[in-house]
Design a protein around this motif. Structure first.
Motif, PDB file in Angstrom:
ATOM      1  N   TRP A 190      -4.743 -10.075  -5.588  1.00  0.00           N
ATOM      2  CA  TRP A 190      -4.801  -9.204  -4.402  1.00  0.00           C
ATOM      3  C   TRP A 190      -3.745  -9.598  -3.371  1.00  0.00           C
ATOM      4  CZ3 TRP A 190      -6.810 -11.026   0.508  1.00  0.00           C
ATOM      5  CH2 TRP A 190      -6.905 -10.022   1.478  1.00  0.00           C
ATOM      6  N   ALA A 191      -3.652 -10.895  -3.092  1.00  0.00           N
ATOM      7  CA  ALA A 191      -2.776 -11.339  -2.001  1.00  0.00           C
ATOM      8  C   ALA A 191      -1.341 -11.578  -2.463  1.00  0.00           C
ATOM      9  CB  ALA A 191      -3.327 -12.624  -1.386  1.00  0.00           C
ATOM     10  N   TRP A 192      -1.193 -12.180  -3.623  1.00  0.00           N
ATOM     11  CA  TRP A 192       0.161 -12.561  -4.041  1.00  0.00           C
ATOM     12  C   TRP A 192       0.842 -11.468  -4.859  1.00  0.00           C
ATOM     13  CZ3 TRP A 192      -1.413 -18.209  -5.668  1.00  0.00           C
ATOM     14  CH2 TRP A 192      -1.548 -18.996  -4.510  1.00  0.00           C
ATOM     15  N   GLU A 193       0.099 -10.922  -5.822  1.00  0.00           N
ATOM     16  CA  GLU A 193       0.705  -9.837  -6.601  1.00  0.00           C
ATOM     17  C   GLU A 193       0.564  -8.494  -5.891  1.00  0.00           C
ATOM     18  OE1 GLU A 193      -0.742 -12.432  -8.469  1.00  0.00           O
ATOM     19  OE2 GLU A 193       1.294 -13.021  -9.002  1.00  0.00           O
ATOM     20  N   GLU A 194      -0.259  -8.471  -4.860  1.00  0.00           N
ATOM     21  CA  GLU A 194      -0.432  -7.278  -4.039  1.00  0.00           C
ATOM     22  C   GLU A 194      -0.911  -6.089  -4.859  1.00  0.00           C
ATOM     23  OE1 GLU A 194       2.818  -6.555  -1.410  1.00  0.00           O
ATOM     24  OE2 GLU A 194       3.306  -8.670  -1.253  1.00  0.00           O
ATOM     25  N   LEU A 195      -1.872  -6.347  -5.713  1.00  0.00           N
ATOM     26  CA  LEU A 195      -2.410  -5.273  -6.552  1.00  0.00           C
ATOM     27  C   LEU A 195      -3.676  -4.702  -5.918  1.00  0.00           C
ATOM     28  CD1 LEU A 195      -2.104  -6.856 -10.130  1.00  0.00           C
ATOM     29  CD2 LEU A 195      -0.444  -5.457  -8.899  1.00  0.00           C
ATOM     30  N   GLY A 196      -3.922  -3.431  -6.207  1.00  0.00           N
ATOM     31  CA  GLY A 196      -5.166  -2.789  -5.807  1.00  0.00           C
ATOM     32  C   GLY A 196      -6.234  -3.041  -6.857  1.00  0.00           C
ATOM     33  N   PRO A 197      -7.479  -2.673  -6.550  1.00  0.00           N
ATOM     34  CA  PRO A 197      -8.576  -2.948  -7.477  1.00  0.00           C
ATOM     35  C   PRO A 197      -8.359  -2.370  -8.881  1.00  0.00           C
ATOM     36  CG  PRO A 197      -9.437  -2.312  -5.341  1.00  0.00           C
ATOM     37  CD  PRO A 197      -7.963  -2.136  -5.267  1.00  0.00           C
ATOM     38  N   ALA A 198      -7.799  -1.173  -8.958  1.00  0.00           N
ATOM     39  CA  ALA A 198      -7.607  -0.559 -10.284  1.00  0.00           C
ATOM     40  C   ALA A 198      -6.610  -1.371 -11.108  1.00  0.00           C
ATOM     41  CB  ALA A 198      -7.130   0.876 -10.126  1.00  0.00           C
ATOM     42  N   GLU A 199      -5.553  -1.836 -10.439  1.00  0.00           N
ATOM     43  CA  GLU A 199      -4.542  -2.625 -11.168  1.00  0.00           C
ATOM     44  C   GLU A 199      -5.100  -4.007 -11.530  1.00  0.00           C
ATOM     45  OE1 GLU A 199      -0.378  -1.269  -9.211  1.00  0.00           O
ATOM     46  OE2 GLU A 199      -1.874  -2.088  -7.856  1.00  0.00           O
ATOM     47  N   ILE A 200      -5.824  -4.590 -10.588  1.00  0.00           N
ATOM     48  CA  ILE A 200      -6.430  -5.893 -10.882  1.00  0.00           C
ATOM     49  C   ILE A 200      -7.371  -5.765 -12.082  1.00  0.00           C
ATOM     50  CG2 ILE A 200      -7.993  -7.672 -10.008  1.00  0.00           C
ATOM     51  CD1 ILE A 200      -6.868  -7.162  -7.224  1.00  0.00           C
ATOM     52  N   ALA A 201      -8.110  -4.653 -12.103  1.00  0.00           N
ATOM     53  CA  ALA A 201      -9.042  -4.425 -13.215  1.00  0.00           C
ATOM     54  C   ALA A 201      -8.295  -4.421 -14.540  1.00  0.00           C
ATOM     55  CB  ALA A 201      -9.766  -3.100 -13.005  1.00  0.00           C
ATOM     56  N   GLN A 202      -7.110  -3.831 -14.521  1.00  0.00           N
ATOM     57  CA  GLN A 202      -6.310  -3.776 -15.747  1.00  0.00           C
ATOM     58  C   GLN A 202      -5.869  -5.178 -16.169  1.00  0.00           C
ATOM     59  OE1 GLN A 202      -3.126  -0.955 -15.249  1.00  0.00           O
ATOM     60  NE2 GLN A 202      -2.468  -1.196 -17.386  1.00  0.00           N
ATOM     61  N   VAL A 203      -5.559  -6.014 -15.206  1.00  0.00           N
ATOM     62  CA  VAL A 203      -5.081  -7.367 -15.528  1.00  0.00           C
ATOM     63  C   VAL A 203      -6.213  -8.225 -16.086  1.00  0.00           C
ATOM     64  CG1 VAL A 203      -4.041  -9.467 -14.615  1.00  0.00           C
ATOM     65  CG2 VAL A 203      -3.303  -7.245 -13.744  1.00  0.00           C
ATOM     66  N   VAL A 204      -7.369  -8.162 -15.446  1.00  0.00           N
ATOM     67  CA  VAL A 204      -8.429  -9.105 -15.818  1.00  0.00           C
ATOM     68  C   VAL A 204      -9.440  -8.502 -16.799  1.00  0.00           C
ATOM     69  CG1 VAL A 204      -8.233 -10.404 -13.670  1.00  0.00           C
ATOM     70  CG2 VAL A 204      -9.867  -8.518 -13.812  1.00  0.00           C
ATOM     71  N   GLY A 205      -9.283  -7.218 -17.108  1.00  0.00           N
ATOM     72  CA  GLY A 205     -10.172  -6.613 -18.101  1.00  0.00           C
ATOM     73  C   GLY A 205     -11.571  -6.343 -17.574  1.00  0.00           C
ATOM     74  N   MET A 206     -11.657  -5.979 -16.300  1.00  0.00           N
ATOM     75  CA  MET A 206     -12.957  -5.588 -15.736  1.00  0.00           C
ATOM     76  C   MET A 206     -12.841  -4.137 -15.273  1.00  0.00           C
ATOM     77  SD  MET A 206     -13.487  -9.029 -13.422  1.00  0.00           S
ATOM     78  CE  MET A 206     -14.851  -8.436 -12.482  1.00  0.00           C
ATOM     79  N   SER A 207     -13.978  -3.554 -14.885  1.00  0.00           N
ATOM     80  CA  SER A 207     -13.906  -2.199 -14.328  1.00  0.00           C
ATOM     81  C   SER A 207     -13.406  -2.293 -12.886  1.00  0.00           C
ATOM     82  CB  SER A 207     -15.274  -1.534 -14.365  1.00  0.00           C
ATOM     83  OG  SER A 207     -16.110  -2.119 -13.394  1.00  0.00           O
TER      84      SER A 207
END
Lengths: 246, 183
Positions: B138-155
């Protein structure tokens, strides 16, 4: 503390803040190591390669190897080629060393029928600062009676013009692409091997993406007889002894 | 553009086509390199980051058919897997040293000497590994929840909820530190 405050504090502590962009050349080199989807493959002639002896044992291996040198290097001091060869399971070598080498068979065996080795001089072309070296070797079937002596550093040092640690990047059909991770002797960034045999073997093993090999080449031929193979401590020790750090 | 080179002296070789290799993948990969370098630099040592960058690009190339139109989060996910594999390999290698390492391990998280914000590092270390990673993304890669979900494999929904809680927890830990430091 708001979310923005928290984010700002984290950004100030970003460990990557000191990471500077890579030079353009380095970016290109990195991508070239992975992205080879525009295959630079030789178009081999349909005419048959010369066969020295025998019709029954056909040419077993035709290996086309490309070595892409780093940009800006216009002329290599010597052919930059490593040519993994195909071999049969249970044998240590592919084309191997000539019989008068240190890796010669310990049992006296006549050259296998049908064997032909045609090292060709490298072809060098330049495309956007890159040089491509192309070499074609042919090699015949390996005689199962041939046994090799244990690899010796002195022999490797004396004979190998090229010695690489290389990782298999991709397998596409009969083309195996390796990235040179370390060069003890010679220079190369990438090695592509075209294997036209029906055998899936490379240096005595089925190649696996991501697996490291140690490859030595002498006179445009891979040094077999155990001098090239999967990166294992015993073989690496031979390389390290043959090419000590300066 | 192709260059054609004749090889008159090579048996079996008539011509070689050399393409500049500026392909779609290469153009995308060149754009991904710097974000991936930073992603890896934030999570491992410099030497490992270099190795994993090459490995990430290789895996991305092999899986290029799966690459979405917006490839950044997907590429982070690839890098994350490479990082996890490297960590597993390192743990295997270090198995014999575990006892020594455990004895030598400091009782609490010790931030690196040059850490610009040791308090933040200590607080992050007290989050669960998943929550800490959500915070970093969230802070360093500056991703939103949808993108973070894609990275970590969660909804995306699960990420939103966990991220909210992680932020609250991190703030609370930092506030505790600040309280403790007051004279």
């Amino acid at each position: 503390m708001t979310d923005d405050d928290l984010r700002d504090r984290m950004r100030r502590a970003d460990p990557a803040a000191s990471v500077r962009p890579l030079p353009e050349d380095e970016v290109r080199r990195l991508v070239a190591g992975a992205a080879l989807d525009g295959p630079v493959a030789p178009r081999f002639s349909t005419r048959k390669l010369p066969v020295l002896v025998g019709a029954a044992a056909a040419i077993a291996v035709v290996a086309g190897v490309f070595v892409l040198n780093s940009g800006g290097q216009q002329q290599a001091p010597r052919p930059d080629v490593a040519l993994p060869t195909s071999t049969q399971p249970g044998l240590e070598n592919g084309s191997g060393l000539p019989d008068n080498s240190g890796g010669r068979p310990t049992t006296s065996v006549a050259p296998p029928t049908g064997t032909t080795t045609v090292p060709a001089p490298p072809v060098t072309t330049t495309s956007e600062g890159r040089k491509t070296t192309v070499v074609v070797l042919t090699d015949g079937p390996v005689d199962p009676d041939v046994r090799c002596r244990k690899p010796e550093a002195a022999v490797l040092r004396e004979r190998a013009q090229m010695a690489f640690e290389a990782t298999v990047l991709k397998l596409e059909g009969n083309v195996v692409t390796l990235r040179v991770d370390r060069a003890w002797a010679g220079e190369a960034d990438l090695v592509e091997v075209r294997n036209t045999t029906n055998s899936p073997m490379l240096l005595g093993f089925e190649p696996e993406v991501g697996r490291k090999y140690l490859v030595a080449a002498s006179d445009l031929q891979v040094m077999g007889c155990g001098y090239s193979g999967i990166d294992e401590p015993e073989l690496r020790a031979v390389y390290d002894e043959a090419f000590p750090k300066r | 553009m192709k260059e054609r080179a004749s090889c008159r002296t090579c048996p079996g070789v008539e011509q070689v086509d050399v393409e500049p290799r500026q392909t779609g993948f290469e153009a995308v990969a060149q754009e991904l390199i710097e974000p991936l370098r930073r992603y890896l630099a934030r999570r491992t040592d410099a030497a490992t980051a270099d190795d994993l960058l090459s490995e990430t690009l290789l895996v991305a190339w092999r899986r290029r058919d799966d690459m979405p139109a917006e490839p950044l989060a997907w590429a982070y996910a690839v890098a994350r897997n490479c990082l996890a594999n490297a960590e597993r390999a390192r743990r295997r290698q270090d198995r014999l040293l575990v006892r020594i390492w455990q004895l030598a391990r400091p009782p609490e998280h010790a931030p690196a000497r040059d850490d610009p914000d040791p308090g933040l590092a200590r607080a992050l270390a007290r989050l669960s590994s998943v929550d800490a990673e959500l915070m970093r993304l969230w802070a360093w890669e500056e991703l939103g929840p949808a993108e973070i979900a894609q990275v970590v494999g969660m909804s995306a929904n699960a990420v939103s909820i966990r991220l909210h809680r992680a932020r609250r927890k991190l703030k609370s830990l930092l506030d505790e530190q600040a309280e403790g430091e007051r004279p």
